[in-house]
Design an enzyme around this catalytic site. Structure first.
Site, PDB file in Angstrom:
ATOM      1  N   ASN A   9       0.882  -1.170   0.000  1.00 53.85           N
ATOM      2  CA  ASN A   9       0.000   0.000   0.000  1.00 53.85           C
ATOM      3  C   ASN A   9       0.916   1.215   0.000  1.00 53.85           C
ATOM      4  O   ASN A   9       1.519   1.529   1.012  1.00 53.85           O
ATOM      5  CB  ASN A   9      -0.882  -0.038   1.252  1.00 53.85           C
ATOM      6  CG  ASN A   9      -1.721   1.229   1.419  1.00 53.85           C
ATOM      7  OD1 ASN A   9      -1.777   2.068   0.518  1.00 53.85           O
ATOM      8  ND2 ASN A   9      -2.362   1.353   2.572  1.00 53.85           N
ATOM      9  N   TRP A  10       0.996   1.852  -1.158  1.00 57.86           N
ATOM     10  CA  TRP A  10       1.939   2.979  -1.279  1.00 57.86           C
ATOM     11  C   TRP A  10       1.456   4.219  -0.535  1.00 57.86           C
ATOM     12  O   TRP A  10       2.207   5.144  -0.315  1.00 57.86           O
ATOM     13  CB  TRP A  10       2.168   3.330  -2.747  1.00 57.86           C
ATOM     14  CG  TRP A  10       2.955   2.313  -3.526  1.00 57.86           C
ATOM     15  CD1 TRP A  10       3.395   1.084  -3.094  1.00 57.86           C
ATOM     16  CD2 TRP A  10       3.412   2.445  -4.878  1.00 57.86           C
ATOM     17  NE1 TRP A  10       4.085   0.459  -4.102  1.00 57.86           N
ATOM     18  CE2 TRP A  10       4.110   1.272  -5.210  1.00 57.86           C
ATOM     19  CE3 TRP A  10       3.284   3.448  -5.850  1.00 57.86           C
ATOM     20  CZ2 TRP A  10       4.693   1.065  -6.465  1.00 57.86           C
ATOM     21  CZ3 TRP A  10       3.859   3.244  -7.110  1.00 57.86           C
ATOM     22  CH2 TRP A  10       4.562   2.071  -7.404  1.00 57.86           C
ATOM     23  N   LYS A  11       0.166   4.256  -0.182  1.00 56.77           N
ATOM     24  CA  LYS A  11      -0.424   5.435   0.468  1.00 56.77           C
ATOM     25  C   LYS A  11      -0.165   6.687  -0.382  1.00 56.77           C
ATOM     26  O   LYS A  11      -0.117   6.590  -1.600  1.00 56.77           O
ATOM     27  CB  LYS A  11       0.095   5.562   1.908  1.00 56.77           C
ATOM     28  CG  LYS A  11      -0.110   4.263   2.706  1.00 56.77           C
ATOM     29  CD  LYS A  11       0.097   4.417   4.182  1.00 56.77           C
ATOM     30  CE  LYS A  11      -0.157   3.067   4.878  1.00 56.77           C
ATOM     31  NZ  LYS A  11      -0.014   3.131   6.322  1.00 56.77           N
ATOM     32  N   HIS A  96      -9.396   1.072   4.902  1.00 57.53           N
ATOM     33  CA  HIS A  96      -8.146   1.327   5.619  1.00 57.53           C
ATOM     34  C   HIS A  96      -8.418   2.263   6.801  1.00 57.53           C
ATOM     35  O   HIS A  96      -9.226   3.189   6.686  1.00 57.53           O
ATOM     36  CB  HIS A  96      -7.101   1.939   4.679  1.00 57.53           C
ATOM     37  CG  HIS A  96      -5.732   1.886   5.275  1.00 57.53           C
ATOM     38  ND1 HIS A  96      -5.323   2.774   6.239  1.00 57.53           N
ATOM     39  CD2 HIS A  96      -4.708   1.016   5.098  1.00 57.53           C
ATOM     40  CE1 HIS A  96      -4.092   2.453   6.619  1.00 57.53           C
ATOM     41  NE2 HIS A  96      -3.699   1.395   5.944  1.00 57.53           N
ATOM     42  N   GLU A  98      -6.822   4.659   7.921  1.00 59.95           N
ATOM     43  CA  GLU A  98      -6.585   6.088   7.626  1.00 59.95           C
ATOM     44  C   GLU A  98      -7.803   6.699   6.935  1.00 59.95           C
ATOM     45  O   GLU A  98      -8.155   7.856   7.192  1.00 59.95           O
ATOM     46  CB  GLU A  98      -5.300   6.221   6.782  1.00 59.95           C
ATOM     47  CG  GLU A  98      -4.067   5.905   7.630  1.00 59.95           C
ATOM     48  CD  GLU A  98      -2.884   5.317   6.885  1.00 59.95           C
ATOM     49  OE1 GLU A  98      -2.845   5.389   5.642  1.00 59.95           O
ATOM     50  OE2 GLU A  98      -1.996   4.757   7.561  1.00 59.95           O
ATOM     51  N   GLU A 168      -5.252  -4.944  10.471  1.00 55.75           N
ATOM     52  CA  GLU A 168      -4.233  -3.921  10.698  1.00 55.75           C
ATOM     53  C   GLU A 168      -4.523  -3.204  12.018  1.00 55.75           C
ATOM     54  O   GLU A 168      -5.316  -2.248  12.047  1.00 55.75           O
ATOM     55  CB  GLU A 168      -4.242  -2.903   9.563  1.00 55.75           C
ATOM     56  CG  GLU A 168      -3.935  -3.502   8.204  1.00 55.75           C
ATOM     57  CD  GLU A 168      -3.369  -2.476   7.241  1.00 55.75           C
ATOM     58  OE1 GLU A 168      -2.315  -2.747   6.657  1.00 55.75           O
ATOM     59  OE2 GLU A 168      -3.963  -1.390   7.086  1.00 55.75           O
ATOM     60  N   GLY A 174       2.722   2.162  10.929  1.00 52.71           N
ATOM     61  CA  GLY A 174       3.696   3.246  10.807  1.00 52.71           C
ATOM     62  C   GLY A 174       4.373   3.613  12.122  1.00 52.71           C
ATOM     63  O   GLY A 174       5.024   4.647  12.222  1.00 52.71           O
ATOM     64  N   SER A 214       3.651  -2.219  10.436  1.00 52.75           N
ATOM     65  CA  SER A 214       5.102  -2.301  10.666  1.00 52.75           C
ATOM     66  C   SER A 214       5.677  -3.675  10.328  1.00 52.75           C
ATOM     67  O   SER A 214       6.587  -4.161  11.007  1.00 52.75           O
ATOM     68  CB  SER A 214       5.450  -1.903  12.105  1.00 52.75           C
ATOM     69  OG  SER A 214       5.027  -0.568  12.356  1.00 52.75           O
ATOM     70  N   GLY A 235       2.972  -1.148   4.270  1.00 54.53           N
ATOM     71  CA  GLY A 235       3.018   0.283   3.979  1.00 54.53           C
ATOM     72  C   GLY A 235       4.439   0.726   3.675  1.00 54.53           C
ATOM     73  O   GLY A 235       4.946   0.558   2.566  1.00 54.53           O
ATOM     74  N   GLY A 236       5.105   1.284   4.685  1.00 55.87           N
ATOM     75  CA  GLY A 236       6.439   1.859   4.492  1.00 55.87           C
ATOM     76  C   GLY A 236       7.423   0.955   3.760  1.00 55.87           C
ATOM     77  O   GLY A 236       8.144   1.411   2.856  1.00 55.87           O
TER      78      GLY A 236
HETATM   79  P1  13P Z   1       3.160   0.271   7.709  1.00 52.53           P
HETATM   80  O1  13P Z   1       3.673  -1.016   7.094  1.00 52.53           O
HETATM   81  O2  13P Z   1       3.885   1.484   7.214  1.00 52.53           O
HETATM   82  O3  13P Z   1       3.075   0.172   9.199  1.00 52.53           O
HETATM   83  O4  13P Z   1       1.653   0.453   7.182  1.00 52.53           O
HETATM   84  C1  13P Z   1       0.775  -0.609   7.230  1.00 52.53           C
HETATM   85  C2  13P Z   1      -0.438  -0.242   6.474  1.00 52.53           C
HETATM   86  O5  13P Z   1      -1.189   0.636   6.868  1.00 52.53           O
HETATM   87  C3  13P Z   1      -0.698  -0.943   5.216  1.00 52.53           C
HETATM   88  O6  13P Z   1      -1.969  -0.677   4.730  1.00 52.53           O
END
Ligand code: 13P
Length: 253
Positions: A9-11, A96, A98, A168, A174, A214, A235-236
């Site tokens: 997930n590149w966000k 998600h 967010e 999640e 994050g 994470s 994510g990251g």
């Molecule tokens: P991180 O891997 O950056 O913690 O993010 C997870 C995430 O929200 C994937 O959708």
């Protein structure tokens, strides 16, 4: 056997040029050293059509990070499920944390989005998870069950076969604070039980449940070793080829 999946997930990261370069590099790395799991990258809307041209779709699936809760029309700035599909994408992330927290996406809105995504032949990666206070109060199972009930329980078993779940925990996103593999396994087993109760044991057995929060090359193998953890939503660590490939390779012996 349900699918093992590592999805990125590149966000809201990467310009178009940077995103295309990342997709190209990832495609080269996975063409040279083939994954043993399904791999999906979910990118901002504007990257989808260009990234679609850079990847071997037999190795990497493509998805969006959201879609609208309306079919079409006067909804300035929105992108419909049909538009997402027309780029070549096969997946969409919905629910998600967010989107729920910052953009007011409720269970009812998400239900509309899920229905439209499935109607447009997109597979849904549906995210669920509790915030820290809910875990500290021991309410995580209740919260996650409500999220599932509120958006997915009116689907047919056949529709649910096009839904991948992603647990999640919000406190792990994050933050560098990963759930332990035992916490992940406990929750994934609970989620599978909820799905079994509603849709039957056979459907639950076939539903992939990913862990997100994470997840890194250093902890992916341990997380993926658990029987109910079918992969990760990253994510990251999906923003660098070496890290993302390190997680994909955690499925190899
Ligand atoms: P991180 O891997 O950056 O913690 O993010 C997870 C995430 O929200 C994937 O959708």
């Amino acid at each position: 056997m349900r699918k093992k999946i590592v999805a990125g997930n590149w966000k809201m990261n990467k310009t178009l040029q940077e995103g295309v370069a990342l997709a190209k590099d990832l495609n080269a790395a996975l063409t040279a050293d083939k994954p043993v799991c399904d791999v999906v990258i979910c990118t901002p809307f504007i990257h989808l059509a260009s990234v679609n041209n850079e990847i071997d779709k037999s190795i990497i699936g493509l998805g969006a990070e959201n879609c609208a809760d309306k079919v079409s029309g006067a909804y300035t700035g929105e992108v419909s499920a049909a538009m997402v599909k027309s780029t070549g994408a096969d997946y969409v992330i919905l629910g998600h944390s967010e989107r729920r927290a910052y953009y007011g996406e409720t269970a009812a809105i998400l239900k509309e989005k899920v229905n439209l995504a499935l109607a447009n032949d997109l597979k849904v990666i549906f995210c669920i998870g509790e915030v820290l206070e809910e875990r500290e109060a021991g309410k995580q199972n209740e919260v996650v069950k409500e999220q599932l009930e509120g958006s997915l329980f009116e689907l047919s078993a056949e529709q649910l076969s096009n839904v991948v779940l992603a647990y999640e925990p919000v406190w792990a996103i994050g933050t560098g604070k990963t759930a332990t593999s035992e916490q992940a396994e406990d929750m994934h087993a609970f989620i599978r039980g909820v799905i079994a109760e509603k849709f039957g044991a056979a459907v639950a057995e076939e539903t992939s449940i990913l862990y997100g929060g994470s997840c890194k090359p250093s902890n992916a193998k341990e997380l993926f070793s658990k029987p109910n953890v079918d992969g990760g939503l990253i994510g990251g660590a999906a923003l660098e080829v070496a890290d993302f490939k390190g997680i994909i390779d955690a499925w190899k012996n």
